[in-house]
Design a protein around this motif. Structure first.
Motif, mmCIF file in Angstrom:
data_model
loop_
_atom_site.group_PDB
_atom_site.id
_atom_site.type_symbol
_atom_site.label_atom_id
_atom_site.label_comp_id
_atom_site.label_asym_id
_atom_site.label_seq_id
_atom_site.Cartn_x
_atom_site.Cartn_y
_atom_site.Cartn_z
ATOM 1 N N GLU A 57 -2.297 2.000 -4.668
ATOM 2 C CA GLU A 57 -1.730 3.342 -4.595
ATOM 3 C C GLU A 57 -2.833 4.385 -4.561
ATOM 4 O O GLU A 57 -3.843 4.245 -5.240
ATOM 5 N N GLU A 58 -2.601 5.448 -3.775
ATOM 6 C CA GLU A 58 -3.559 6.555 -3.800
ATOM 7 C C GLU A 58 -2.926 7.853 -3.375
ATOM 8 O O GLU A 58 -1.889 7.876 -2.721
ATOM 9 N N THR A 59 -3.594 8.929 -3.794
ATOM 10 C CA THR A 59 -3.220 10.277 -3.396
ATOM 11 C C THR A 59 -4.331 10.761 -2.479
ATOM 12 O O THR A 59 -5.448 10.986 -2.917
ATOM 13 N N GLU A 69 -8.562 3.283 -1.831
ATOM 14 C CA GLU A 69 -7.568 2.269 -2.201
ATOM 15 C C GLU A 69 -7.135 1.453 -0.980
ATOM 16 O O GLU A 69 -6.887 0.255 -1.093
ATOM 17 N N GLN A 80 8.100 4.841 -3.213
ATOM 18 C CA GLN A 80 7.365 3.812 -2.475
ATOM 19 C C GLN A 80 7.112 2.585 -3.351
ATOM 20 O O GLN A 80 7.292 1.447 -2.909
ATOM 21 N N ARG A 81 6.693 2.822 -4.588
ATOM 22 C CA ARG A 81 6.400 1.728 -5.514
ATOM 23 C C ARG A 81 7.636 0.846 -5.717
ATOM 24 O O ARG A 81 7.560 -0.384 -5.649
ATOM 25 N N ARG A 110 2.566 6.263 6.139
ATOM 26 C CA ARG A 110 1.822 6.081 4.895
ATOM 27 C C ARG A 110 0.512 5.338 5.145
ATOM 28 O O ARG A 110 -0.410 5.418 4.351
ATOM 29 N N LEU A 133 4.749 8.716 -6.293
ATOM 30 C CA LEU A 133 4.696 7.401 -5.653
ATOM 31 C C LEU A 133 5.883 6.514 -6.032
ATOM 32 O O LEU A 133 6.018 5.403 -5.524
ATOM 33 N N TYR A 191 0.869 -1.177 0.000
ATOM 34 C CA TYR A 191 0.000 0.000 0.000
ATOM 35 C C TYR A 191 0.908 1.230 0.000
ATOM 36 O O TYR A 191 1.809 1.353 0.846
ATOM 37 N N ALA A 192 0.689 2.133 -0.961
ATOM 38 C CA ALA A 192 1.484 3.352 -1.071
ATOM 39 C C ALA A 192 0.545 4.542 -1.118
ATOM 40 O O ALA A 192 -0.505 4.492 -1.755
ATOM 41 N N ARG A 193 0.941 5.625 -0.442
ATOM 42 C CA ARG A 193 0.100 6.819 -0.407
ATOM 43 C C ARG A 193 0.976 8.058 -0.389
ATOM 44 O O ARG A 193 2.001 8.103 0.287
#
Length: 189
Positions: free
Chosen positions: A34-36, A46, A20-21, A67, A17, A7-9
């Motif tokens: 992933e989300e903003t 997400e 983190q990705r 995050r 991202l 999970y990335a934010r």
């Protein structure tokens, strides 16, 4: 088969991202959600989808603790929910994994330190704002209308044939802004 799901934010659209990705892919995550969204925002679709995808035996992996959670209680609640469903948690930067008793202890200590740090930042911010106000500087958004414009608008609106909407368009503001800055007796839209 146990999966590692990432999970990335990021908080704003101008943040990326990529870091983190890359870290989550390197950690062996097959899927990455992933989300903003601001960490303060409770609605994170997400994250919700990520939680639905997790099964007992899986591991939720994040790049850094902040995050995942909005606050210490939120972070602890999310990890507790994961544990109740048999899902482990791992934070790459802090090297925390909740698969062992020692990992759980470290998670709670780091989460408390993160909350403590946020509290210090909040206190320093408030102290800085108070110091600026004491020096006569006010924060916040710049007013849409200056004093000269307010005086001009008051003169214009004394004419019964001029509508508030026309004046608002002329000055590039909404009618609501005019009503806030000028005591208009009878609204002429």
């Amino acid at each position: 088969m146990n999966q590692r799901i990432g999970y990335a934010r990021v908080s704003t659209d101008d943040q990326q991202l990529d870091l983190q990705r890359d870290a989550l892919q390197q950690a062996g995550c097959g899927a990455i959600y992933e989300e903003t969204a601001s960490g303060k925002n409770a609605v994170r679709p997400e994250l919700r989808q990520c939680q639905k995808a997790l099964r007992a035996g899986d591991t939720l992996v994040v790049w850094r603790l902040d995050r995942l959670g909005r606050s210490l209680p939120d972070l602890v609640q999310i990890v507790t929910d994961l544990e109740q469903h048999g899902v482990q948690f791992e934070s790459l930067t802090e090297k925390i994994e909740t698969g062992s008793a020692a990992g759980k202890l470290i998670f709670h200590v780091f989460a408390a330190l993160a909350e403590f740090e946020r509290g210090l930042i909040r206190e320093r911010t408030q102290a800085g704002l108070a110091a600026a106000r004491a020096r006569g500087r006010a924060g916040g958004r710049k007013p849409k209308l200056d004093d000269q414009q307010v005086r001009e608008i008051k003169v214009l609106l004394r004419d019964p044939d001029i509508r508030v909407a026309e004046v608002a368009r002329r000055y590039g503001v909404s009618r609501t802004t005019l009503y806030k800055h000028i005591d208009i007796v009878s609204p002429k839209t």
